[in-house]
Enzyme design. Structure first.
Site, PDB file in Angstrom:
ATOM      1  N   GLU A   1      40.644 136.649  50.023  1.00 16.46           N
ATOM      2  CA  GLU A   1      39.635 136.397  49.451  1.00 16.46           C
ATOM      3  C   GLU A   1      39.553 136.857  48.165  1.00 16.46           C
ATOM      4  O   GLU A   1      38.751 136.257  47.437  1.00 16.46           O
ATOM      5  CB  GLU A   1      39.063 137.930  49.856  1.00 16.46           C
TER       6      GLU A   1
ATOM      7  N   GLU B   1      39.333 134.095  47.453  1.00 20.00           N
ATOM      8  CA  GLU B   1      38.451 132.185  47.008  1.00 20.00           C
ATOM      9  C   GLU B   1      37.309 133.280  45.263  1.00 20.00           C
ATOM     10  O   GLU B   1      37.376 132.400  45.358  1.00 20.00           O
ATOM     11  CB  GLU B   1      37.301 133.129  48.442  1.00 20.00           C
TER      12      GLU B   1
ATOM     13  N   CYS C   1      33.676 141.208  56.220  1.00 15.93           N
ATOM     14  CA  CYS C   1      34.616 141.686  57.116  1.00 15.93           C
ATOM     15  C   CYS C   1      33.325 142.238  58.508  1.00 15.93           C
ATOM     16  O   CYS C   1      33.678 142.370  59.673  1.00 15.93           O
ATOM     17  CB  CYS C   1      35.799 142.991  57.006  1.00 15.93           C
TER      18      CYS C   1
ATOM     19  N   SER D   1      31.540 136.162  51.544  1.00 21.39           N
ATOM     20  CA  SER D   1      32.730 135.501  51.847  1.00 21.39           C
ATOM     21  C   SER D   1      32.857 134.592  52.378  1.00 21.39           C
ATOM     22  O   SER D   1      32.384 134.759  54.194  1.00 21.39           O
ATOM     23  CB  SER D   1      34.204 136.124  51.375  1.00 21.39           C
TER      24      SER D   1
ATOM     25  N   LYS E   1      31.002 143.887  66.622  1.00 21.99           N
ATOM     26  CA  LYS E   1      32.121 142.900  67.443  1.00 21.99           C
ATOM     27  C   LYS E   1      32.276 142.378  68.211  1.00 21.99           C
ATOM     28  O   LYS E   1      32.916 141.477  68.145  1.00 21.99           O
ATOM     29  CB  LYS E   1      33.934 143.893  66.622  1.00 21.99           C
TER      30      LYS E   1
ATOM     31  N   GLU F   1      30.021 139.564  67.779  1.00 25.11           N
ATOM     32  CA  GLU F   1      30.773 138.850  66.346  1.00 25.11           C
ATOM     33  C   GLU F   1      31.499 138.182  67.493  1.00 25.11           C
ATOM     34  O   GLU F   1      31.401 137.064  67.624  1.00 25.11           O
ATOM     35  CB  GLU F   1      31.914 139.460  65.115  1.00 25.11           C
TER      36      GLU F   1
ATOM     37  N   GLU G   1      30.957 130.030  66.393  1.00 24.72           N
ATOM     38  CA  GLU G   1      31.532 130.009  65.086  1.00 24.72           C
ATOM     39  C   GLU G   1      32.908 130.674  65.280  1.00 24.72           C
ATOM     40  O   GLU G   1      33.777 130.066  65.086  1.00 24.72           O
ATOM     41  CB  GLU G   1      31.731 130.722  64.013  1.00 24.72           C
TER      42      GLU G   1
ATOM     43  N   CYS H   1      34.003 152.072  58.689  1.00 26.09           N
ATOM     44  CA  CYS H   1      34.143 151.147  60.358  1.00 26.09           C
ATOM     45  C   CYS H   1      34.478 153.132  60.235  1.00 26.09           C
ATOM     46  O   CYS H   1      34.907 153.063  61.415  1.00 26.09           O
ATOM     47  CB  CYS H   1      35.341 150.167  60.309  1.00 26.09           C
TER      48      CYS H   1
END
Lengths: 562, 624, 158
Positions: free
Chosen positions: A279, A282, A299, A319, A354, A357, A362, A499
Site C-alpha cells: 500500500e 502504491e 482492508c 487501494s 469477511k 469477502e 475476485e 477491527c
C-alpha cells in the site's frame, strides 16, 4: 465550582456532566436494566425497563431524564419491580421460549433479565410467531420471532453505519424490523458489518455460524487445514474465558487451534506487513506518477461493499491491495500448491463481513475460494468450549514457520488508525526510536470516529484522515465531494473503533473496546520488530514466492457492477 | 394586496358596507355533514332560482355593492348536524331544517321574496315550533364565541371574514402590542390548550419566545383523531381565517416566521377550505414577507396526515411533518425547546388558536369573565351517541354536564335512561349519573378520573354494555398504538384480549384484577401521553361499573343484553309449533325435538349465532 | 401484477416538493393518488432521488393507515367505525358489504379491482352516523339495506 449531587437510593452521587440519570445510576454501581439504551446510539426510550421513582411517586425513564441537582430517585421500589416484571412478562408472552436451542443462549439479555427478576411464570397465553428466518446473508441470520423491537439494530444500521438496510415496518402489535418489502437482507444495501447482530439483545440477529461445516473438515484425514488469526482476535477472546479484557492471548489461541485439530497456524499480522509495503508502494507510486487521490484503504470488506453500493466512482481511489486476509490466503495457496493433501484455508476473524469477502468472485480460482472458511472470534470461542479446552490453563505456543514472524506494525492493524500508523512508519525516513514514538502522538491513535493528521514527506505535507464507522466515512466523503475537505490518504474501517470492535468479537462496552485497542498497542510495544519492512518473513517472500507475482497474488481490482 | 395598515382598515370598512347592503342573506351549511346530505345542490339551486327571479344575487362581497342584493353563501357547520341540511336566513335568523333541493323554490318564493316563514321547514319539538335559530333549545343555552362565525359567514371568503372584523386582532397585535404584550395578554387570559392536557397557552408561548433561535415554528394540531370529536374540523371548515389569525398572532408573539397546519387526511373539506384561506390571505398580503409593511414575515403550510391517531401526540405530529413515522419520542427536550425540525415550536390545537383573536381583540379581562377562574372561556363539544340532538355545541367552561346533555342535547334518544357519557375519547373516562352536576372544566374532570380531551362527548343509554365500550376503546387504542414502547404495544394487546374474552363469556374474576394491574403498568410506564392514558376507559368503567364486569365474569351475563355470546337463546314452548326449521339450520346441531312438539336448545352446544332466531316463523325463539 | 410506472409523473411529484426528503409523506400521498396504491417499483426510485433508504420509505409507508401497497379497487368504500357510528350499528353494514362482495378483514379488494371495503377511524360526521364514504363522497345514516342498494347503483355505473 461547587459540586452538584443527586440522591440515588439515598446515596448522594455527584453529577459530572452525565446526559441522563441512567449513566449516573450506573456510576453509582447500580446495574439498572435496559434493552434499548446504548450510549453510542440515540436515546430511544422504548423498553421502559430503566424506570425509576421520584419522591413524589412519579415514574421516569432513567435513559431520557437529565440529572438535576437535588433530585431524588429510587431504583428498586416494589412498584418498580412490579412494572419491570410485567414488562418482562409481556415481552416473554410474545417471544419464542426455546432458549436451549437458541444461538444466543447464555448471552441473551431477555433471558438474563428474566432470570434476574425471577420470572417463573408468564400469565398470558404465548402468542409468539413461528420462527421466521432470513438466512440469505453470508454474514448474519435474522429471526423476526425473537425480536423485542428495541430498535437497537435499526439505529445502529442507520445512525452509526448509514446503511439503513433495515427499519421498522408497520405499527402497533404488527410492528417488526424489516427490510423494504421484506426482501431477503442479502438483496439490500446491507454491507455485512454485523453491528446489528453485535448489539441485538436477543437471538433476533446473530452472526452466521459456520462451525459445523468446519468441524467436518477438521475431522477429514485427507485434508490439511491451515488457519490464520487476525490481529484483533488475540485481544477480544480472553475475557470470555475469565482473563482480563484486552489481554493479548495470541499464544493460547494458537495452542487451542492446534488442539482443535488445525494443521498449521499462522498470524494474519504477517500479511498485514505485506499490505503495508504494497500500500505504501502504491501510495508513493501515485505521488510520483500522479495518480488518483486520496488513496483509500482496502482492508475492510464492509467498507468495500459500502463503496461499491453507494460510491462506485470511488472504487478507483481505493487501494488495489487485497486485504491482509486475502493476501495471506493467496500466499498460502501458492505455498501449498504442491501439497499432496487438499489444503483447506481458514481465517479466524473479528469480522462478519469477511465471510462475504471470502465468497467474492475476485477471490476465487476456478470457483474455489482462496479462503474456505471465515470463523469469527465468537465461533472460535464456541469451538474451544465444544472441544473442552480449558483456555485459561492452556500453555501459549508460537505460530508455525515459515511465516512465523510478525511486526508490531502489522499487529496494530486491528485498531482504528493502525494501518495509517504502520504506513507512516514505513514512509518515515527517520528510523529512530524517538521518531517511532512521535508517530504515535500525531493523532493516529484513539477510539474517536474521525481523526486527522498530516505528515511531512519529501518536503510536502500529506493530509491523512482516519475514520471508523461508515456514517463517519460517509460524512467525510460528502465533505470531500463538496470540496470542504481535502485528503491524500484515508483509512476507513466500518466498525467504530476498528477491527477490535468488529461484530465477530464478543460484545463489549466502550471501556472494553478501549482496552482491546490498548492490548494491541501493548503487543506492538513488546514486539522486537516494529516496522513491516524489517520483518524477515516478508523479505524472504519478496525474494522467493512472490517474485514476479506480487500483482497477481496481492492486488485486486474492484469493478463497478452494472 | 394590502401594503400597510391603512389598506386593511379600508378593506374592513368596504366589505362591511358591502355586507350590510345585502337585503337578505341565505347561509347554506356546507359542513361535512350537510354536504353529505346534499347542501351543495341546495346552494346551487338557490342561486339559480334567485337569479331567475330577477332579484340581485350576490355570491361574493364586492367593493361596490349593488343595493338590495341577496347574499347566498356556503357557511361552516351550524352544529345542529342531526337536522341537516340546514339553511339560515338573515336578518330574520330563520333556520330551516332537513332542506331538500325541491324545497328551494318555496324558500325563495315565500321567505326571500314574500317575507313569510315556510312552516314545514322549521324545527318543532314537543308541539312547539321554533322558527328562528336563536330560540331553539339546542342553541339557546349555548355561548358561541369560537364558533360565532360558524354558520354565519361564508367560510370560503376572506372578504366576509374581513367584513366581520377579521384580522383586526392580528393588526392590533402587530402594530399596537408587540411580542411581549401579546404573550402577556394570552398569559393573563389563562387560556388553556384545548387539545387535551389543558396546558396554559401563554406559558407555552413565553417559553418559545425565550428561546434564542433564528428559526421557530408555530404548529397547529388539526389531527382530531378522537372518535366522536369534530369540533376542530368544524372550525377549520367553517371559519378557517380565524384559526389562521390565531397562528399569525402566535407568530408575532414568539418570533416565528413559519407555521404548519397538520390536518388529518379524513378531513378533505377542511384541507380544501384551509388551502383557499391561505391562498386568499397570501393574495391580500396577510401572509408572506413584510406583512402590511411591518417587517414581519409569516407563512403557512398544510401538512396532511396519512392516517395515524398517534400523530395527535405532539412529538409524533412533528415527526410526521418531518416525513417520519409518527412515533412519539422521549422528552426532554420538550417541543418548546426542540420541536419541529429540532427548532423551538409552539404547538396548539385548532380551537386554542381560534380563541386567540378574540382574546387579543377584547382583552384578557373580558375573557376571564366566562367560566371558572382556572379554566376560563368557552369549550366546544361534539355531542354524539344515543342523544337526541347530535351536534356541535359551545358552552362556557364549567357548565354542568346535566345542562349539556338534557337542555342542549335534548336528553337520551329513544326514551331510554341515561347511563354514562364517555368524555375525552379513548384517553378519557366515563361519567355517570352521579357526575351529572359536575362542572365541565379541566380540573373538575381530572378529579373525577376523566379528561376534557379534545371535547368529544359520547352519550350512552341504559342499553349500552360498559364492558363492550371498554373493549371498543381498547381495540381502538391497540390498533392505533405506534408500537414503540413495550407497555403500550404489548399491554394494550393483552388488555384487549382479556376484554374480548370477557365479552364472549370466557372471562374469569381474576381477569378484572389483571386488567387493573396491566392498566397500572401501562399508565405508569408508557412513553407518551397516549400510552399513559390508554387504560383510562378500562379503569373508569371498572370503577363506575364494576358490577357489570362481575356479571360478565361470574354470572356470565351481560346486564344490558349487548354481548351476543352471553345471551341465552331459548325456545318458548308455548309458541313453538315443532316445524324443525331451526334444528335443520343450526350450524352446531344444538336444537333437537320431535316434529310438531316444542323443540329445545342444548345450552352447552349453542354458540349463540342467532341463526335460529331469524329463521323462526312463529317468533318462538327468544334471547335473554 | 406489474404496474407500469411513468417515472416522468413521479418526477413531477418530486419537483412539486422540491425533492425534499421531509416531504416523503406528501410525495407518497400524491403517488398513491395517481396509482390508487404505492407500486413497489416507485420505492427504489424515490430512495435514489431523495437520498433516503428504501427500508425507511417502506417504514413510513407501512406506518400510516392510508397507504396501501396493494392495488385498490376503483371504488374505495370506507365504513366509519368511530364511537358514534359504532353505537349506531356500523358493523352490520360492514358485514353486509363484505358478504355481498366476498371480502373479509384480510381480503379488502375484489379480484376485478372494482371495490375495496375497509373501516376507517372517525370521519367526524358523527351527526350522520352511521356513515360510509365512497371515494371521499359521504353517505349518511346508512343501513345494511341501503348499502346493498348503493352497491347495485355503483355496479350499474359501470
Amino acid at each position: 465550582m461547587s459540586m452538584e449531587f443527586m440522591l440515588i437510593d439515598n446515596m448522594p452521587v455527584e453529577i459530572a456532566g452525565e446526559a441522563n440519570i441512567l449513566s449516573l445510576i450506573r456510576k453509582a454501581g447500580i446495574d439498572l436494566p435496559t434493552f434499548c439504551y446504548y450510549s453510542e446510539l440515540s436515546v430511544y426510550g422504548a423498553c421502559r425497563m430503566c424506570v425509576v421513582e421520584d419522591k413524589w411517586g412519579e415514574i421516569h425513564a432513567a435513559c431520557s431524564t437529565p440529572p438535576k441537582a437535588g433530585m431524588e430517585v429510587r431504583t428498586n421500589t416494589p412498584r418498580l419491580r412490579k412494572y419491570r416484571k410485567m414488562i418482562l412478562e409481556l415481552l416473554l408472552s410474545n417471544h419464542c421460549r426455546d432458549c436451549t436451542t437458541c444461538e444466543k443462549n447464555g448471552k441473551c439479555k431477555l433471558q438474563e433479565l428474566a432470570q434476574r427478576f425471577g420470572i417463573k411464570q408468564v400469565r398470558f397465553s404465548n402468542t409468539s410467531e413461528e420462527s421466521d428466518m432470513d438466512t440469505s446473508s453470508l454474514c448474519i441470520s435474522r429471526d423476526k420471532s425473537k425480536c423485542i423491537l428495541c430498535g437497537d439494530c435499526v439505529r445502529m444500521c442507520e445512525e452509526v453505519q448509514n446503511v439503513g438496510a433495515i427499519d421498522f415496518a408497520f405499527r402497533g402489535s404488527k410492528m417488526c424490523v424489516s427490510t423494504a418489502f421484506d426482501e431477503p437482507i442479502a438483496n439490500t444495501k446491507c454491507v455485512g458489518c454485523g453491528q446489528c447482530a453485535a448489539i441485538c439483545p436477543t437471538g433476533a440477529i446473530v452472526v452466521k455460524n459456520d462451525t459445523a461445516r468446519l468441524w467436518k473438515e477438521l475431522s477429514n484425514k485427507d485434508t490439511k487445514v491451515v488457519v490464520q488469526i487476525a490481529p484483533a482476535v488475540r485481544v477480544g477472546i480472553g475475557k470470555e474465558f475469565g482473563l482480563p479484557e484486552g489481554e493479548n492471548v495470541m499464544g493460547r489461541v494458537v495452542a487451542a487451534l492446534r488442539r482443535i485439530g488445525f494443521d498449521e497456524v499462522f498470524d494474519t499480522s504477517t500479511a498485514a506487513d505485506l499490505t503495508v509495503l504494497e500500500e505504501t508502494g502504491e501510495f508513493l507510486g501515485r505521488l510520483q506518477k500522479g495518480g488518483v487521490f486520496p488513496l483509500i484503504t482496502s482492508c475492510c470488506p464492509a467498507w468495500i461493499r459500502y463503496a461499491e453500493l453507494n460510491y462506485p466512482e470511488l472504487l478507483e481511489n481505493i487501494s488495489t491491495c487485497r486485504s491482509p486476509m486475502q493476501m495471506f490466503a493467496s500466499v498460502l495457496k501458492e505455498h501449498y500448491k504442491h501439497s499432496n493433501r487438499k489444503v483447506v484455508s481458514v481465517a479466524i476473524m473479528p469480522c462478519t463481513a469477511k465471510k462475504h469477502e471470502a465468497a467474492r468472485e475476485e477471490f476465487q480460482e476456478n470457483g474455489i475460494p482462496y479462503v474456505d472458511y471465515v470463523i469469527t472470534t465468537q465461533e472460535l470461542i464456541q469451538m474451544i468450549r465444544e472441544a473442552g479446552i480449558v483456555f485459561s490453563e492452556i500453555e501459549p505456543e508460537a505460530v508455525d514457520m515459515p511465516f512465523g514472524a510478525t511486526s508490531g506494525a502489522g499487529v496494530i492493524f486491528g485498531v482504528t488508525g493502525g494501518v495509517t500508523e504502520a504506513v507512516i512508519r514505513r514512509v518515515s525516513d527517520d528510523k529512530s526510536v524517538s521518531a517511532l514514538r512521535a508517530i504515535a502522538f500525531t493523532g493516529v491513535r484513539g477510539m474517536q470516529g474521525v481523526k486527522e493528521t498530516s505528515i511531512a514527506y519529501e518536503g510536502r505535507q500529506i493530509k491523512v484522515a482516519i475514520v471508523s464507522g461508515l456514517k463517519n466515512a460517509d460524512d467525510l466523503i460528502r465533505k470531500m465531494k463538496k470540496g470542504e475537505a481535502h485528503y491524500d490518504f484515508i483509512e476507513v474501517m466500518a466498525c467504530p473503533g476498528g477491527c477490535v470492535c468488529g461484530a465477530g468479537q464478543p460484545f463489549t462496552n466502550a471501556e472494553g473496546k478501549k482496552l482491546r485497542g490498548a492490548g494491541l498497542y501493548d503487543a506492538d510495544r513488546m514486539s522486537n520488530i516494529k516496522r513491516s519492512e524489517e520483518n524477515p518473513v516478508i523479505m524472504a517472500l519478496y525474494g522467493g514466492l512472490l517474485k514476479g507475482k506480487t500483482h497477481k497474488l496481492l492486488h485486486v481490482h474492484y469493478h463497478r457492477k452494472a | 394586496m394590502f401594503l400597510n395598515r391603512e389598506d386593511l382598515k379600508t378593506a374592513h370598512a368596504v366589505y362591511k358596507k358591502s355586507l350590510d347592503a345585502q337585503r337578505k342573506k341565505i347561509l347554506v351549511c356546507a359542513g361535512t355533514g350537510c354536504v353529505a346530505g346534499g347542501a351543495l345542490d341546495i346552494y346551487g339551486e338557490l342561486i339559480r332560482l334567485i337569479e331567475a327571479s330577477g332579484a340581485g344575487c350576490s355570491v361574493s362581497l364586492e367593493k361596490e355593492p349593488h343595493d338590495d342584493s341577496i347574499g347566498v353563501k356556503k357557511s361552516g357547520c351550524h352544529g345542529f348536524c342531526e337536522m341537516g341540511p340546514l339553511v339560515r336566513i338573515e336578518p330574520e335568523g330563520l333556520l330551516y331544517i332537513k332542506v331538500k333541493p325541491e324545497d328551494c323554490a318555496e324558500i325563495v318564493e315565500e321567505t326571500i321574496l314574500g317575507g313569510r316563514v315556510v312552516d314545514r321547514l322549521v324545527y318543532k319539538k314537543n308541539g312547539q315550533t321554533y322558527p328562528t335559530q336563536e330560540e331553539i333549545p339546542f342553541y339557546k343555552k349555548q355561548t358561541r364565541l369560537v364558533l360565532e362565525h360558524c354558520g354565519h359567514i361564508d367560510a370560503t371568503s376572506i372578504k366576509e371574514y374581513l367584513a366581520f372584523g377579521g384580522y383586526q386582532a392580528f393588526e392590533k397585535a402587530l402594530f399596537d402590542m408587540g411580542a411581549d404584550e401579546v404573550v402577556k395578554e394570552i398569559d393573563e387570559s389563562s387560556l388553556r390548550g384545548r387539545g387535551g392536557g389543558g396546558y396554559p397557552a401563554g406559558r407555552k408561548w413565553a417559553q418559545v419566545k425565550r428561546q434564542k433561535c433564528e428559526q421557530k415554528y408555530i404548529v397547529c394540531n388539526g389531527d382530531e383523531g378522537d372518535p366522536g370529536a369534530f369540533m376542530d374540523r368544524s372550525i377549520m371548515e367553517g371559519d378557517p381565517h380565524r384559526m389562521l389569525e390565531g397562528m399569525m398572532i402566535a407568530g408575532v408573539a414568539c418570533g416565528a416566521s413559519q407555521g404548519y397546519i397538520y390536518v388529518r387526511a379524513e378531513y378533505p373539506l377542511a384541507v380544501d377550505r384551509l388551502e383557499t384561506a391561505i391562498k386568499e390571505a397570501r393574495e391580500y398580503g396577510l401572509l408572506g414577507e413584510n406583512i402590511l409593511g411591518s417587517g414581519f414575515n409569516f407563512d403557512l403550510k398544510i401538512s396532511k396526515g396519512a392516517g395515524a391517531f398517534v400523530c395527535g401526540e405532539g412529538s409524533a405530529l412533528t415527526a410526521s411533518i418531518e416525513g417520519k413515522r409518527g412515533m412519539p419520542r422521549v422528552k426532554p427536550p420538550r417541543t418548546v425547546e426542540q420541536g419541529l425540525f429540532g427548532k423551538p415550536t409552539v404547538l396548539n390545537n385548532v380551537e386554542t388558536f381560534a380563541n386567540v383573536p378574540l382574546i387579543i381583540r377584547k382583552g384578557a379581562q373580558w375573557y376571564k369573565t366566562m367560566g371558572p377562574e382556572k379554566s376560563p372561556g368557552t369549550k366546544a363539544f361534539a355531542l354524539t351517541g344515543n342523544i337526541e340532538n347530535t351536534g356541535l355545541i359551545e358552552v362556557p367552561m364549567g357548565t354542568p354536564l346535566r345542562e349539556v346533555i338534557f337542555d342542549i342535547g335534548g336528553g337520551i334518544r329513544g326514551g331510554a335512561g341515561f347511563k354514562a357519557v364517555q368524555i375525552g375519547g379513548p384517553s378519557g373516562g366515563c361519567l355517570t349519573k352521579e357526575h351529572l352536576d359536575l362542572p365541565l372544566d379541566f380540573d373538575s374532570l381530572k378529579k373525577a378520573g376523566a379528561m376534557i380531551g379534545s371535547g368529544g362527548l359520547v352519550v350512552m343509554d341504559e342499553n349500552t354494555c360498559m364492558v363492550e365500550v371498554a373493549r371498543f376503546f381498547m381495540n381502538f387504542t391497540q390498533n392505533e398504538s405506534c408500537g414503540k414502547c413495550v407497555p403500550c404495544r404489548e399491554g394494550t394487546k393483552r388488555m384487549r384480549a382479556i376484554l374480548e374474552a370477557i365479552v364472549s363469556g370466557q372471562g374469569t374474576p381474576e381477569d378484572i384484577d389483571m386488567l387493573l394491574e396491566l392498566a397500572d403498568t401501562v399508565s405508569s410506564t408508557a412513553l407518551c401521553g397516549l400510552g399513559k392514558t390508554a387504560p383510562s376507559p378500562i379503569v373508569s368503567t371498572i370503577k363506575n361499573f364494576r358490577k357489570e364486569y362481575e356479571a360478565h365474569v361470574i354470572d356470565k351475563k351481560c346486564p344490558s343484553k349487548t354481548c351476543q355470546k352471553l345471551k341465552t337463546i331459548y325456545i318458548d314452548e308455548a309458541l313453538c309449533r315443532g316445524c324443525s326449521k331451526c334444528a335443520r339450520l343450526c350450524p352446531v346441531g344444538a336444537i333437537s325435538g320431535k316434529v310438531k312438539e316444542p323443540f329445545a336448545i342444548a345450552a352447552d352446544k349453542c354458540i349463540k349465532c342467532g341463526a335460529c332466531i331469524e329463521s323462526c316463523a312463529f317468533k318462538a325463539i327468544k334471547e335473554d | 401484477m406489474q404496474e407500469i410506472i411513468d417515472f416522468k409523473e413521479i418526477d413531477a411529484i418530486l419537483e412539486r416538493y422540491r425533492y425534499e426528503s421531509s416531504s416523503i409523506i406528501a410525495i407518497l400521498q400524491d403517488t398513491q393518488a395517481k396509482y390508487r396504491y404505492l407500486p413497489k417499483d416507485v420505492f427504489p426510485y424515490l430512495s435514489e432521488k431523495l437520498g433516503i433508504s428504501t427500508a425507511k420509505i417502506y417504514s413510513v409507508a407501512t406506518f400510516y393507515e392510508n397507504f396501501s401497497l396493494e392495488p385498490k379497487g376503483k371504488y374505495i368504500i370506507k365504513i366509519c367505525d368511530g364511537t358514534a357510528c359504532h353505537v349506531r350499528k356500523s358493523i352490520p353494514i360492514l358485514e353486509r358489504l363484505r358478504k355481498s362482495l366476498g371480502l373479509s378483514e384480510s381480503k379488502e379488494t375484489t379480484d376485478d379491482l372494482m371495490f375495496t371495503v375497509q373501516t376507517v377511524s372517525c370521519l367526524g360526521a358523527c351527526g350522520l352516523a352511521p356513515v360510509l364514504t365512497v371515494n371521499e363522497k359521504v353517505y349518511a345514516a346508512m343501513t345494511p339495506d341501503k348499502a346493498t342498494e348503493l352497491l347495485a347503483k355503483l355496479k350499474e355505473e359501470n
